[in-house]
Design a protein around this motif. Structure first.
Motif, PDB file in Angstrom:
ATOM      1  N   GLU A  46      -8.702   1.288 -11.520  1.00  0.00           N
ATOM      2  CA  GLU A  46      -8.538   0.390 -10.396  1.00  0.00           C
ATOM      3  C   GLU A  46      -8.398   1.354  -9.126  1.00  0.00           C
ATOM      4  O   GLU A  46      -8.910   0.872  -8.096  1.00  0.00           O
ATOM      5  N   LEU A  47      -8.054   2.529  -9.415  1.00  0.00           N
ATOM      6  CA  LEU A  47      -7.908   3.451  -8.227  1.00  0.00           C
ATOM      7  C   LEU A  47      -9.632   3.749  -7.825  1.00  0.00           C
ATOM      8  O   LEU A  47     -10.054   3.532  -6.745  1.00  0.00           O
ATOM      9  N   ASN A  68       2.223   5.021  -8.244  1.00  0.00           N
ATOM     10  CA  ASN A  68       1.339   3.862  -8.754  1.00  0.00           C
ATOM     11  C   ASN A  68       1.944   3.377 -10.152  1.00  0.00           C
ATOM     12  O   ASN A  68       1.726   3.836 -11.262  1.00  0.00           O
ATOM     13  N   GLN A  78     -11.111   0.428  -6.158  1.00  0.00           N
ATOM     14  CA  GLN A  78     -10.621   0.350  -4.629  1.00  0.00           C
ATOM     15  C   GLN A  78     -11.308   1.166  -3.731  1.00  0.00           C
ATOM     16  O   GLN A  78     -11.575   1.055  -2.676  1.00  0.00           O
ATOM     17  N   GLU A  83     -14.727  -0.094  -3.214  1.00  0.00           N
ATOM     18  CA  GLU A  83     -14.805  -1.361  -2.265  1.00  0.00           C
ATOM     19  C   GLU A  83     -14.389  -0.685  -0.645  1.00  0.00           C
ATOM     20  O   GLU A  83     -15.235  -1.287   0.261  1.00  0.00           O
ATOM     21  N   GLN A  84     -13.705   0.184  -0.672  1.00  0.00           N
ATOM     22  CA  GLN A  84     -13.037   0.448   0.910  1.00  0.00           C
ATOM     23  C   GLN A  84     -14.006   1.380   1.292  1.00  0.00           C
ATOM     24  O   GLN A  84     -14.558   1.358   2.636  1.00  0.00           O
ATOM     25  N   GLN A 112       0.888  -1.278   0.214  1.00  0.00           N
ATOM     26  CA  GLN A 112      -0.057  -0.064   0.008  1.00  0.00           C
ATOM     27  C   GLN A 112       0.759   1.315   0.104  1.00  0.00           C
ATOM     28  O   GLN A 112       0.501   2.222  -0.646  1.00  0.00           O
TER      29      GLN A 112
END
Length: 237
Positions: A113-114, A99, A117, A120-121, A92
């Motif tokens: 993808e960012l 990145n 993520q 989801e977070q 992380q």
């Protein structure tokens, strides 16, 4: 009268030159920071990451050779989990510093993808609209788009109280554009210091160095929209 006019010109000119010098300095500083962050991320991956992976393998071999007693196996399992936690923390940290997907997989993958993520977070609905073809642009422009999305999402999490976020990226021969809009509470009467003075302001200066603009506006349907436009001609210089 002419003397006063000439004097005002002499006073104004240094201010303009100083603003240009400061912009150039800030652009150089951002580039230097990016290079340092990239180098540090690579060191974390190549040195610390490799060492942690090797330790995990050695621990597994040691576990196989030692007496198969419950207390020892429990202690080994705890050690392995701690190592896995450190490996994930290291991963992380690498991503926050730099990145690598931006370089090796492209801007589209890094942005999508960012967004995934973040969704989801924070348990939000994040919709991404990206060009079908991979964005081809200089590294500085790609970094600016990624930093814009990072900061916009950070502010959504901190201030917006939103349930939905849209990320829209447009690409044409003349400019790159990214818009991040949410359905949250909208702009406050006075912007928080961390929103106005630090986060988005830093992104705005980074974008301005590339000849672009950042706008922060309220959505007619509610919520807030952050839009960055970067001219391709300026970004390619």
């Amino acid at each position: 009268m002419s003397a006063q006019t000439d004097q005002s010109k002499e006073v104004g000119h240094p201010d303009t030159a100083r603003a240009a010098d400061l912009s150039e300095l800030l652009g150089h500083t951002n580039t230097s920071w990016d290079n340092e962050r990239r180098a540090l991320s690579r060191q974390l991956h190549d040195s610390l990451g490799s060492s942690l992976t090797a330790l995990t393998m050695h621990l597994s071999l040691l576990t196989q050779k030692m007496p198969q007693e419950a207390p020892l196996l429990d202690r080994a399992a705890t050690m392995k989990q701690l190592l896995l936690n450190v490996i994930e923390t290291n991963r992380q940290m690498q991503i926050k510093l730099w990145n690598d997907k931006l370089e090796f997989l492209g801007v589209n993958v890094a942005l999508s993808e960012l967004a995934a993520q973040f969704a989801e977070q924070h348990k939000l609905s994040v919709r991404c609209s990206l060009p079908e073809d991979e964005l081809v642009c200089p590294r500085d422009a790609g970094v600016a788009l990624l930093r814009t999305l990072e900061e916009a999402l950070r502010n959504v999490a901190a201030h917006a109280q939103a349930t939905e976020v849209d990320v829209i990226v447009d690409d044409n021969d003349e400019e790159l554009m990214i818009t991040v809009k949410d359905n949250g509470v909208g702009l406050p009467a006075s912007l928080p210091d961390d929103l106005h003075k630090h986060g988005l302001r830093a992104v705005r200066e980074r974008v301005a160095y590339l000849g672009g603009t950042l706008t922060l506006a309220a959505n007619p349907q509610g919520g807030t929209a952050v839009t960055v436009v970067i001219p391709r001609a300026a970004a390619a210089q």
